[in-house]
Design an enzyme around this catalytic site. Structure first.
Site, PDB file in Angstrom:
ATOM      1  N   GLY A  40       0.776  -1.235   0.000  1.00  0.00           N
ATOM      2  CA  GLY A  40       0.000   0.000   0.000  1.00  0.00           C
ATOM      3  C   GLY A  40       0.801   1.276   0.000  1.00  0.00           C
ATOM      4  O   GLY A  40       0.227   2.366   0.012  1.00  0.00           O
TER       5      GLY A  40
ATOM      6  N   GLU B 259       4.609  -6.325   2.643  1.00  0.00           N
ATOM      7  CA  GLU B 259       4.469  -6.969   1.319  1.00  0.00           C
ATOM      8  C   GLU B 259       4.308  -5.863   0.290  1.00  0.00           C
ATOM      9  O   GLU B 259       3.186  -5.498  -0.045  1.00  0.00           O
ATOM     10  CB  GLU B 259       3.187  -7.789   1.255  1.00  0.00           C
ATOM     11  CG  GLU B 259       3.052  -8.928   2.197  1.00  0.00           C
ATOM     12  CD  GLU B 259       1.634  -9.495   2.187  1.00  0.00           C
ATOM     13  OE1 GLU B 259       1.457 -10.512   2.848  1.00  0.00           O
ATOM     14  OE2 GLU B 259       0.705  -8.928   1.551  1.00  0.00           O
TER      15      GLU B 259
ATOM     16  N   CYS C 264      -9.965   1.573 -30.628  1.00  0.00           N
ATOM     17  CA  CYS C 264     -11.155   2.272 -31.107  1.00  0.00           C
ATOM     18  C   CYS C 264     -12.097   2.571 -29.940  1.00  0.00           C
ATOM     19  O   CYS C 264     -13.247   2.115 -29.933  1.00  0.00           O
ATOM     20  CB  CYS C 264     -11.865   1.416 -32.146  1.00  0.00           C
ATOM     21  SG  CYS C 264     -10.783   0.925 -33.475  1.00  0.00           S
TER      22      CYS C 264
ATOM     23  N   TYR D  20       1.659  -2.773 -11.837  1.00  0.00           N
ATOM     24  CA  TYR D  20       0.243  -2.680 -12.228  1.00  0.00           C
ATOM     25  C   TYR D  20       0.102  -1.969 -13.577  1.00  0.00           C
ATOM     26  O   TYR D  20      -0.712  -1.070 -13.737  1.00  0.00           O
ATOM     27  CB  TYR D  20      -0.576  -1.963 -11.151  1.00  0.00           C
ATOM     28  CG  TYR D  20      -0.433  -2.596  -9.784  1.00  0.00           C
ATOM     29  CD1 TYR D  20      -0.992  -3.838  -9.519  1.00  0.00           C
ATOM     30  CD2 TYR D  20       0.283  -1.967  -8.770  1.00  0.00           C
ATOM     31  CE1 TYR D  20      -0.857  -4.433  -8.282  1.00  0.00           C
ATOM     32  CE2 TYR D  20       0.429  -2.556  -7.517  1.00  0.00           C
ATOM     33  CZ  TYR D  20      -0.146  -3.785  -7.286  1.00  0.00           C
ATOM     34  OH  TYR D  20      -0.004  -4.385  -6.062  1.00  0.00           O
TER      35      TYR D  20
ATOM     36  N   GLY E  25       4.395  -3.961  -3.291  1.00  0.00           N
ATOM     37  CA  GLY E  25       4.316  -4.212  -4.720  1.00  0.00           C
ATOM     38  C   GLY E  25       4.717  -2.958  -5.476  1.00  0.00           C
ATOM     39  O   GLY E  25       5.853  -2.792  -5.921  1.00  0.00           O
ATOM     40  N   ARG E  26       3.768  -2.028  -5.566  1.00  0.00           N
ATOM     41  CA  ARG E  26       3.957  -0.815  -6.354  1.00  0.00           C
ATOM     42  C   ARG E  26       5.252  -0.067  -6.019  1.00  0.00           C
ATOM     43  O   ARG E  26       6.014   0.333  -6.895  1.00  0.00           O
ATOM     44  CB  ARG E  26       2.761   0.123  -6.102  1.00  0.00           C
ATOM     45  CG  ARG E  26       2.723   1.352  -6.989  1.00  0.00           C
ATOM     46  CD  ARG E  26       1.545   2.259  -6.589  1.00  0.00           C
ATOM     47  NE  ARG E  26       0.319   1.542  -6.441  1.00  0.00           N
ATOM     48  CZ  ARG E  26      -0.511   1.242  -7.452  1.00  0.00           C
ATOM     49  NH1 ARG E  26      -0.244   1.641  -8.657  1.00  0.00           N
ATOM     50  NH2 ARG E  26      -1.621   0.563  -7.226  1.00  0.00           N
TER      51      ARG E  26
HETATM   52  C1  PLP Z   1      -2.773  -8.837   0.136  1.00  0.00           C
HETATM   53  C2  PLP Z   1      -1.950  -7.837  -0.603  1.00  0.00           C
HETATM   54  N1  PLP Z   1      -0.681  -7.626  -0.201  1.00  0.00           N
HETATM   55  C3  PLP Z   1       0.111  -6.722  -0.847  1.00  0.00           C
HETATM   56  C4  PLP Z   1      -0.359  -5.996  -1.928  1.00  0.00           C
HETATM   57  C5  PLP Z   1       0.556  -5.027  -2.595  1.00  0.00           C
HETATM   58  O1  PLP Z   1       0.086  -3.736  -2.506  1.00  0.00           O
HETATM   59  P1  PLP Z   1       0.918  -2.529  -3.100  1.00  0.00           P
HETATM   60  O2  PLP Z   1       1.266  -2.848  -4.487  1.00  0.00           O
HETATM   61  O3  PLP Z   1      -0.011  -1.387  -2.973  1.00  0.00           O
HETATM   62  O4  PLP Z   1       2.158  -2.377  -2.231  1.00  0.00           O
HETATM   63  C6  PLP Z   1      -1.689  -6.185  -2.357  1.00  0.00           C
HETATM   64  C7  PLP Z   1      -2.236  -5.420  -3.471  1.00  0.00           C
HETATM   65  O5  PLP Z   1      -3.382  -5.442  -3.814  1.00  0.00           O
HETATM   66  C8  PLP Z   1      -2.500  -7.140  -1.672  1.00  0.00           C
HETATM   67  O6  PLP Z   1      -3.771  -7.374  -2.054  1.00  0.00           O
END
Ligand code: PLP
Length: 392
Positions: free
Chosen positions: A225, A261, A339, A368, A263-264
């Site tokens: 997040g 955890e 289109c 993403y 991601g982004r």
């Molecule tokens: C359970 C869980 N963990 C981690 C993430 C990674 O989130 P972010 O990419 O916002 O850090 C997500 C993203 O949807 C998630 O659903």
């Protein structure tokens, strides 16, 4: 800029405009090493594979991160077998649960009573005891969030009010062991102070259940997040403020481990989507630049109804015998080759100059981006995938 060098060095093939995802693996490695080195010893850094499951990205991250968070059987197959894995998904199929147990993942998220029953049953069939994290949908709103996954009604996790019941149920089972709690609750938070408060709140909640039920837990997973400021990249999430807040929590930890955890925040800046302008025209007094590619490759700006950050890489040569279309010193909308009027990556942003044949670079496209896009729509060729290593 290494991406600009890539564009300069790329051999132009007549009739085949540039269209590529360029991943800077050297930059990714450096970034994630920096993230890791700022964290206190009680933190473990996981990568949320859903942000970008490209094998070269996973291979680059594997030696640095403490593990991978996967959300499907498909992601489980993609990750490096030797790494620690946490498995969590809202609608788990029986086969996925079985595979996760057989793969010996570190823990499986429990998202409902039904989830708990199924994990217990499938573990029993295998003679296993499966560690689980109870995913909590908090009663309180979480601050500064782009997508709310908690604090509001969503399909994720167990309602906080029902957590005591699910703990009691798990305690009566022989084939699940409550290893901790999982709190992923938001997306794209840019406020480091708010994130520290969120972590502290999760910790307090986990400890209150630990004490009340005398649980032998070890893990508090606060999910991901942490955000990217696509609108104003200069004002980024303050990682050092966040980590100094975490360091201050040392005395609160009581032997618990905190799992992040991400991601982004891990991979977004390591990827750029690079495309060539095919045409520039005016329509109803508005300038449009049409690119090779679009939202079927990079859906994020359309999904979030935002302009994606971009820069223009001018290409001086123009060999065609006819006039080169272009515009100067005005607002332009950059649209793709589909289109549909929704195929817009940049809405009314000022540019000094933009011409057919110039290249537009969309940075912050490492998370993403490709994976959330609808690749098949209109059957255009896929972009190239280019990987820059340190020494290029
Ligand atoms: C359970 C869980 N963990 C981690 C993430 C990674 O989130 P972010 O990419 O916002 O850090 C997500 C993203 O949807 C998630 O659903």
């Amino acid at each position: 800029m290494r991406i600009d060098q890539y564009i300069e060095n790329k051999k132009r093939v007549h009739g085949r405009p540039i269209c590529a995802y360029v991943y800077d693996l050297g930059r990714l490695r450096k970034h994630v090493n920096t993230l890791k080195s700022g964290l206190p010893a009680f933190c473990r850094l996981f990568y949320a594979v859903k942000a970008n499951p490209d094998p070269r990205i996973l291979g680059t991250l594997a030696p640095i991160v403490d593990g991978f968070e996967v959300a499907s059987g498909g992601e489980l197959h993609k990750v490096h077998q030797e790494k620690t894995v946490l498995f969590g998904a809202p609608a788990k199929k029986q086969e996925e649960i079985e595979e996760a147990i057989d793969a010996g993942v570190e823990a499986i998220n429990v998202e409902s009573f039904h989830d708990l029953n199924r994990i217990e049953w499938l573990s029993k069939e295998r003679g296993a005891v499966t560690p689980v994290l109870i995913r909590v949908n908090l009663s309180r709103d979480v601050p500064e969030s782009h997508h709310m996954m908690s604090g509001v009604p969503t399909q994720f996790g167990v309602d906080e009010r029902e957590v005591p019941q699910i703990i009691q149920k798990a305690l009566q089972m022989d084939h699940v062991r409550v290893e901790g709690f999982h709190f992923h609750a938001m997306s794209n938070n840019l406020n480091a102070e708010a994130h520290v408060q969120f972590v502290s709140m999760c910790l307090e909640k986990a400890k209150s259940w630990q004490n009340r039920f005398e649980l032998d837990i070890h893990t508090v997973d606060v999910g991901g997040g942490i955000g990217i400021n696509y609108w104003n990249p200069e004002e980024a999430f303050d990682w050092s403020l966040f980590t100094s807040g975490l360091h201050k929590m040392e005395s609160q930890m009581d032997g618990l481990t905190l799992v992040l955890e991400l991601g982004r925040y891990m991979t977004a800046a390591a990827g750029s989507y690079v495309t060539e302008v095919i045409d520039v025209k005016a329509n109803h007094d508005h300038h449009f630049a049409l690119i090779r590619g679009g939202s079927h490759h990079l859906r994020l700006p359309a999904a979030w109804k935002m302009s994606h950050p971009f820069r223009v890489h001018p290409i001086e040569e123009w060999e065609a015998p006819y006039e080169r279309p272009g515009m100067k010193g005005a607002e332009v909308t950059i649209a793709g080759e589909l289109c549909t009027p929704n195929d817009v990556l940049v809405k009314s942003e000022y540019v000094e100059e933009l011409r057919a044949g110039d290249v537009v670079i969309f940075d912050y496209a490492g998370a993403y981006a490709w994976t959330i896009s609808h690749h098949e729509f209109l059957s255009h060729p896929e972009p190239e995938f280019i990987y820059l290593e340190e020494k290029q």
